[in-house]
Design a protein around this motif. Structure first.
Motif, PDB file in Angstrom:
ATOM      1  N   HIS A  10     -13.794 -88.951  77.361  1.00  0.00           N
ATOM      2  CA  HIS A  10     -13.144 -90.378  77.147  1.00  0.00           C
ATOM      3  C   HIS A  10     -12.271 -90.692  78.277  1.00  0.00           C
ATOM      4  O   HIS A  10     -11.626 -91.742  77.636  1.00  0.00           O
ATOM      5  CB  HIS A  10     -12.717 -90.148  75.563  1.00  0.00           C
ATOM      6  N   PRO A  31     -16.007 -93.012  70.055  1.00  0.00           N
ATOM      7  CA  PRO A  31     -14.960 -94.070  69.606  1.00  0.00           C
ATOM      8  C   PRO A  31     -15.298 -95.290  68.751  1.00  0.00           C
ATOM      9  O   PRO A  31     -16.138 -95.920  69.089  1.00  0.00           O
ATOM     10  CB  PRO A  31     -14.306 -94.473  70.936  1.00  0.00           C
ATOM     11  N   GLY A  74     -12.696 -99.762  71.165  1.00  0.00           N
ATOM     12  CA  GLY A  74     -12.668 -99.459  72.501  1.00  0.00           C
ATOM     13  C   GLY A  74     -11.420 -99.959  73.048  1.00  0.00           C
ATOM     14  O   GLY A  74     -11.010-100.907  73.465  1.00  0.00           O
ATOM     15  N   TYR A  75     -10.212 -99.024  72.748  1.00  0.00           N
ATOM     16  CA  TYR A  75      -8.833 -99.283  73.220  1.00  0.00           C
ATOM     17  C   TYR A  75      -8.895 -99.075  74.647  1.00  0.00           C
ATOM     18  O   TYR A  75      -9.414 -98.144  75.204  1.00  0.00           O
ATOM     19  CB  TYR A  75      -7.868 -98.091  72.693  1.00  0.00           C
ATOM     20  N   ARG A  82      -5.838 -94.995  73.429  1.00  0.00           N
ATOM     21  CA  ARG A  82      -6.813 -94.559  72.889  1.00  0.00           C
ATOM     22  C   ARG A  82      -6.797 -92.832  72.401  1.00  0.00           C
ATOM     23  O   ARG A  82      -7.294 -92.300  71.765  1.00  0.00           O
ATOM     24  CB  ARG A  82      -7.872 -94.455  74.261  1.00  0.00           C
ATOM     25  N   GLU A 123      -7.393 -92.695  68.755  1.00  0.00           N
ATOM     26  CA  GLU A 123      -8.820 -92.397  68.755  1.00  0.00           C
ATOM     27  C   GLU A 123      -9.266 -91.100  68.945  1.00  0.00           C
ATOM     28  O   GLU A 123      -9.788 -90.446  67.807  1.00  0.00           O
ATOM     29  CB  GLU A 123      -9.493 -93.160  69.659  1.00  0.00           C
TER      30      GLU A 123
END
Lengths: 217, 494
Positions: B330, B395, B398-399, B405, B409
């Motif tokens: 990520h 996720p 989508g930051y 994130r 997330e």
């Protein structure tokens, strides 16, 4: 073997009473089909029967309870474990004897599994798994067959052929089914379970299709 | 305002508790850098690492072969013993026995067997095999407990238990056994290398000499050989070759004793009997002996071990939280991940004991090298496991900002697993902390080592028993905490 008798007993599954006040008599030589909606107690009744005659039982549970990593040969041979000594069993596990290969091979060809004999069970289709489980029950060579929906994953024609083969090898049989047609054509007697008790108990010859539909309502 | 009852709240409280304990430990710890010029030493070390000298070590092949031989025989012995114990896993006595033998570190077992079987291959094999039997017993026992019971129940009535086990129980877990055995071999290679520090002729023996004499190029070469050995395990550890390797191991280093005749009897009946009893004293003298041992060695030993371990745990947690994005898909990009993966594997492969040894040389004796070594090694492992776990997360939103994130997330989803890995590793940290005493850090191992060095085996053994009790207590604490936080035990973390 002697008859199975239930006189007003209650059968439990864990803390739940599945069949209460059960009156039932099953005689040697009878071929009995068990019908009823799921949850009616077919499996519980079969397990109770097995517990009463453990050593006389050829057992074919619904969850086939095979050993996934081992071959069809070994899983079928498992039916016979009790007939042989521990050492023989272990040697046969490491290196199958010629005799067992022949015996199990003959049975496997009747079941349509001969080309799968060396394949492990986790690589089989649902129908092949069921045939292996039936093979294990047949290879145990016991007089009483107790089977829980043994042919549910097979097509109608195969199912009937295999059912007839299996019934012909056993003196007495109690088989849970979900196909009503098979119950009427292959068995002597039909027992219907629903709502926690025996709803129907009659010779198969006296029943018609519509007699059975009530069970599932 | 209503009371806040969130699962995250539980994790926060547990985290706070552990962090507080870690901060107190840091306040109490001796963190001095006693070496005048650590920068210069570090520079020499770095220079050594980029100019490895593969010709400096004599008899390198022999050391490599002995390391492999000890590891293979130790794992074979441990797997066989653990398998036998696992069959009786339902008995509490067996569980306690297994927990006790695995609570004693390989190096402590090595020190014990040096007295009985001498500086011989048998000592190396037993030092690995005995604690590994305890570990294998637990893991095998749990595999079997979790395996599907139905195939065994479906066997014909009257099948005997031995046949049932081999046909309908063992095949269900065989693949897991094999995979775990391969993982244990990697651990055993580390253990075998480290046994060189107490004099056995493995890679660690030459590493110790090289680093102690500032032969950093030589030490680096040994280290790289060791990395290559473990890094390529998948390539050379083939199922069919295992019997061949094992036979070669037995032929190369036959597990025979070189101890004097009657050494076992003397050790058991004389050496480890508390001195006052051996000299004909009574309970009063024994009481004095115990009190003295307790106040002068056991208490400071336990306290120092806890201080180092808790400080290392805090640092491990911080490091792992900072580093796990490097191993997570990520964050970052592919080349970056490949590079950090390599770094993670190298730090993970280096035994914490060796890392502490090198840091001690650079920084001088204090608790700091021990804490850093434990935290670095474990932090990287936990980061790696957590990063790998985060692969399974999809996720939801989508930051675009990495930190958002991370906080919203990823972290909330990996946190329970991170905590489970961390608590699980705490048991291993405490075991390793005790043994760092052999390097001069005043944890329990320091007093145990002194006991052996002064031929006061009675003291050494009493202190080892205390170490076992401390390890069992930490195991229990970690288990209770994991259960209260409802954390799943990660199967891969052992």
């Amino acid at each position: 073997m002697s008859a199975f008798r239930f006189r007003g007993e209650t059968l439990w599954r864990g803390p739940t009473a599945v069949l209460s006040d059960l009156h039932l008599e099953l005689n040697p030589g009878e071929k009995v089909a068990l019908l009823g909606p799921s949850g009616a107690g077919k499996t519980t009744l079969l397990e109770a029967l097995r517990a009463r005659a453990l050593r006389d039982t050829a057992w074919c549970p619904q969850n086939p309870a095979l050993v996934p990593a081992l071959s069809v040969f070994h899983n079928i041979y498992m039916g016979a474990l009790e007939r042989y000594g521990t050492l023989y069993n272990l040697l046969n596990l490491i290196r199958p004897t010629a005799y067992q290969q022949r015996q199990v091979g003959e049975l496997a060809s009747e079941l349509g599994l001969v080309d799968k004999l060396r394949v492990s069970v986790d690589r089989l289709s649902g129908g092949q798994v069921q045939r292996t489980a039936l093979g294990r029950a047949l290879y145990s060579e016991r007089p009483v067959l107790l089977a829980d929906e043994p042919v549910s994953s097979l097509d109608e024609e195969q199912a009937r052929a295999l059912l007839q083969l299996t019934l012909s090898r056993h003196d007495t049989a109690v088989v849970a089914l979900h196909q009503q047609e098979q119950a009427l054509t292959c068995f002597d007697r039909v027992i219907g379970l629903a709502r926690g008790c025996v709803q129907l108990d009659a010779p198969a010859g006296q029943l018609r299709r519509h007699d059975l539909t009530d069970l599932y309502q | 305002m209503s009371a806040v009852v969130t699962t995250a709240g539980h994790w926060r409280r547990a985290t706070l508790l552990l962090a507080l304990a870690g901060l107190v430990a840091f306040a109490l710890a001796d963190l001095s850098i006693s070496r005048g010029t650590p920068g210069a030493e570090l520079q020499r070390l770095a220079q050594g690492l980029i100019t490895p000298d593969f010709t400096a070590t004599e008899a390198l092949g022999e050391a490599l072969a002995t390391t492999l031989a000890f590891a293979f025989q130790g794992v074979a012995l441990g797997a066989a013993g653990g398998f036998a114990l696992a069959l009786l896993w339902h008995r509490p006595g067996v569980r306690f026995f297994a927990a006790s033998i695995r609570a004693v570190h390989e190096l402590f077992w090595g020190l014990i067997f040096l007295q009985i079987t001498g500086l011989s291959p048998l000592t190396g094999v037993l030092a690995i095999g005995l604690p590994y039997a305890g570990i294998f017993a637990k893991v095998f026992g749990e595999f079997l407990e979790e395996a599907d019971p139905k195939p065994a129940e479906a066997l014909p009535g009257g099948t005997n238990p031995v046949t049932t086990f081999f046909t309908a129980r063992l095949p269900l877990v065989w693949d897991q056994f094999r995979a775990y055995g391969a993982y244990r071999l990697e651990c055993a290679l580390r253990a075998a290398a480290i046994l060189g520090f107490i004099g056995l002729p493995t890679l660690g023996f030459h590493m110790e000499t090289a680093f102690r004499e500032s032969g950093y190029s030589q030490g680096a070469a040994l280290l790289y050989i060791f990395f290559a050995l473990i890094g390529t395990q998948r390539l050379w550890l083939h199922r069919r070759l295992v019997p061949v390797y094992l036979l070669a191991a037995v032929l190369w280093a036959p597990p025979l004793s070189s101890g004097p005749d009657g050494a076992l009897k003397r050790f058991l009946t004389t050496d480890i009997v508390p001195a006052p009893l051996r000299d004909g004293g009574g309970w009063a003298e024994l009481g004095t002996w115990l009190a003295e041992l307790g106040t002068q060695q056991a208490l400071p030993g336990v306290a120092n071990t806890l201080v180092v371990a808790l400080a290392a745990l805090l640092l491990t947690g911080v490091l792992a939280l900072a580093l796990f994005p490097l191993a997570s898909p990520h964050f970052g990009h592919r080349p970056g991940r490949a590079l950090s993966h390599l770094a993670l594997v190298m730090v993970r492969t280096t035994p914490e004991f060796l890392l502490a040894f090198v840091l001690l040389i650079v920084l001088g004796p204090s608790m700091l090298p021990g804490i850093l070594a434990l935290a670095l090694h474990t932090g990287v492992i936990v980061a790696y496991l957590t990063g790998r776990f985060s692969e399974g997360i999809r996720p939801q939103r989508g930051y675009s900002q990495a930190l958002t994130r991370y906080g919203y997330e990823i972290l909330p989803r990996v946190y329970p697993n991170f905590l489970a890995f961390l608590l699980y590793r705490f048991e291993i940290i405490i075991r390793e902390t005790a043994v760092l005493g052999l390097l001069g850090i005043p944890t329990l191992g320091f007093y145990i080592d002194s006991g052996f060095a002064e031929f006061r085996f009675d003291r050494a053994l009493a202190l080892i028993i205390i170490t076992v009790m401390m390890n069992l207590a930490v195991d229990a604490f970690s288990r209770i905490l994991r259960r209260r936080l409802r954390l799943q035990t990660p199967a891969t973390a052992y």
